[in-house]
Design a protein around this motif. Structure first.
Motif, short mmCIF file in Angstrom:
data_model
loop_
_atom_site.label_atom_id
_atom_site.label_comp_id
_atom_site.label_asym_id
_atom_site.label_seq_id
_atom_site.Cartn_x
_atom_site.Cartn_y
_atom_site.Cartn_z
N ILE A 1 0.87 -1.18 0.00
CA ILE A 1 0.00 0.00 0.00
C ILE A 1 0.90 1.23 0.00
O ILE A 1 1.44 1.62 1.04
N GLY A 2 1.10 1.81 -1.17
CA GLY A 2 2.00 2.95 -1.30
C GLY A 2 1.39 4.25 -0.81
O GLY A 2 0.17 4.36 -0.63
N ALA A 3 2.26 5.24 -0.61
CA ALA A 3 1.81 6.56 -0.14
C ALA A 3 0.83 7.18 -1.12
O ALA A 3 -0.08 7.92 -0.74
N ASP A 4 1.00 6.87 -2.41
CA ASP A 4 0.11 7.45 -3.41
C ASP A 4 -1.33 6.99 -3.21
O ASP A 4 -2.28 7.73 -3.49
N VAL A 5 -1.49 5.77 -2.69
CA VAL A 5 -2.84 5.25 -2.43
C VAL A 5 -3.53 6.08 -1.36
O VAL A 5 -4.71 6.44 -1.48
#
Length: 286
Positions: free
Chosen positions: A44-48
């Motif tokens: 779960i990346g920061a962009d999500v």
């Protein structure tokens, strides 16, 4: 065998501690678009988290049922204690109660009335009681006792995320927007409430440390620090606490994880103090 302890990923226990005490973990979820991402399992990346449509959800009854089934079998009749975050902050407790109905008399569910490492410390207390040979009721009571004696405080850099999620009340919304005031939030009876107001984030952190020290009341204390992309600040807060507390039996520093960060926003730092908990094994503070 012994009683098996289950918790959810809001507990923020490092993997080494969970493995040492054989604490089973059920993931919370991040929902974005058509994707359902399991915390601690999926990337779960920061962009999500930056997407305005991203939301979160608790552990599902299906996930809980699967973990309970294995845990019940592994306990060899001794039973399972499931340690959950506050029912006022998540539907996980309700889902756990629902899943436990399939295992009558073999699963007890704890509402810690807290979140983050306070949940984790309650799970550890339960696992320690299980290792000492405690039956299911004793293990359940150990979790309740640790949860009830823990103090959880949080400083957030921006209340926008918490306002949007509905995790704070109307009064806190007003205090948080007035004159750029930085609040110290406290978990009280399972809900986030306003503890203090400060003009700067630095002053809020100082106030949080002072309140945590007072809460420990000069007792030997387990300390937990959680943060959202604020590792340096977290280490500084830990140093300040260890200087002021009489005896620190264990110290755990960990990130808030994507689900809690989705609500607190980046930069948040929290403190948990839990007097009376036995030293936590299987973990070396970083």
């Amino acid at each position: 065998m012994t009683v098996v302890v289950v918790t959810d990923s809001s507990a923020r226990l490092p993997a080494a501690i969970r493995e040492h005490y054989d604490i089973r973990q059920v993931p919370l979820h991040v929902l974005t678009g058509d994707a359902d991402l399991a915390e601690g399992i999926d990337e779960i990346g920061a962009d999500v988290l930056d997407r305005p449509t991203t939301t979160t959800s608790g552990a599902t009854p299906a996930d809980l049922s699967a973990v309970f089934e294995t845990a019940v079998a592994d306990s060899d009749g001794d039973g399972v204690v499931a340690v959950s975050m506050s029912r006022k902050l998540s539907g996980t407790w309700s889902s756990a109660r629902l899943a436990a109905e399939a295992f009558p008399g073999r699963v007890r569910v704890v509402d810690t009335r807290s979140v983050g490492l306070a949940v984790g410390f309650a799970a550890v207390a339960a696992a320690q009681a299980a290792r000492a040979g405690g039956e299911m009721d004793r293990v359940y009571e150990a979790a309740i006792r640790a949860a009830s004696t823990s103090e959880t405080l949080v400083c957030v850099a921006d209340l926008g995320r918490l306002r949007a999620s509905g995790r704070i009340g109307a009064a806190t919304r007003l205090f948080g927007t007035a004159l750029s005031i930085k609040p110290v939030l406290r978990v009280v009876d399972g809900s986030l409430v306003l503890a203090e107001r400060q003009r700067t984030f630095s002053k809020a952190l100082t106030s949080m440390v002072s309140t945590a020290v007072a809460s420990a009341d000069r007792q030997p204390t387990t300390v937990g620090i959680v943060h959202a992309d604020a590792a340096d600040t977290a280490r500084d807060v830990l140093e300040r606490l260890t200087e002021k507390l009489r005896v620190v039996t264990s110290a755990v520093v960990t990130d808030l994880g994507p689900v809690l960060t989705a609500h607190t926003g980046r930069g948040a730092v929290g403190v948990v103090v839990c007097p009376g908990l036995e030293p936590i094994e299987g973990h070396t503070p970083s």
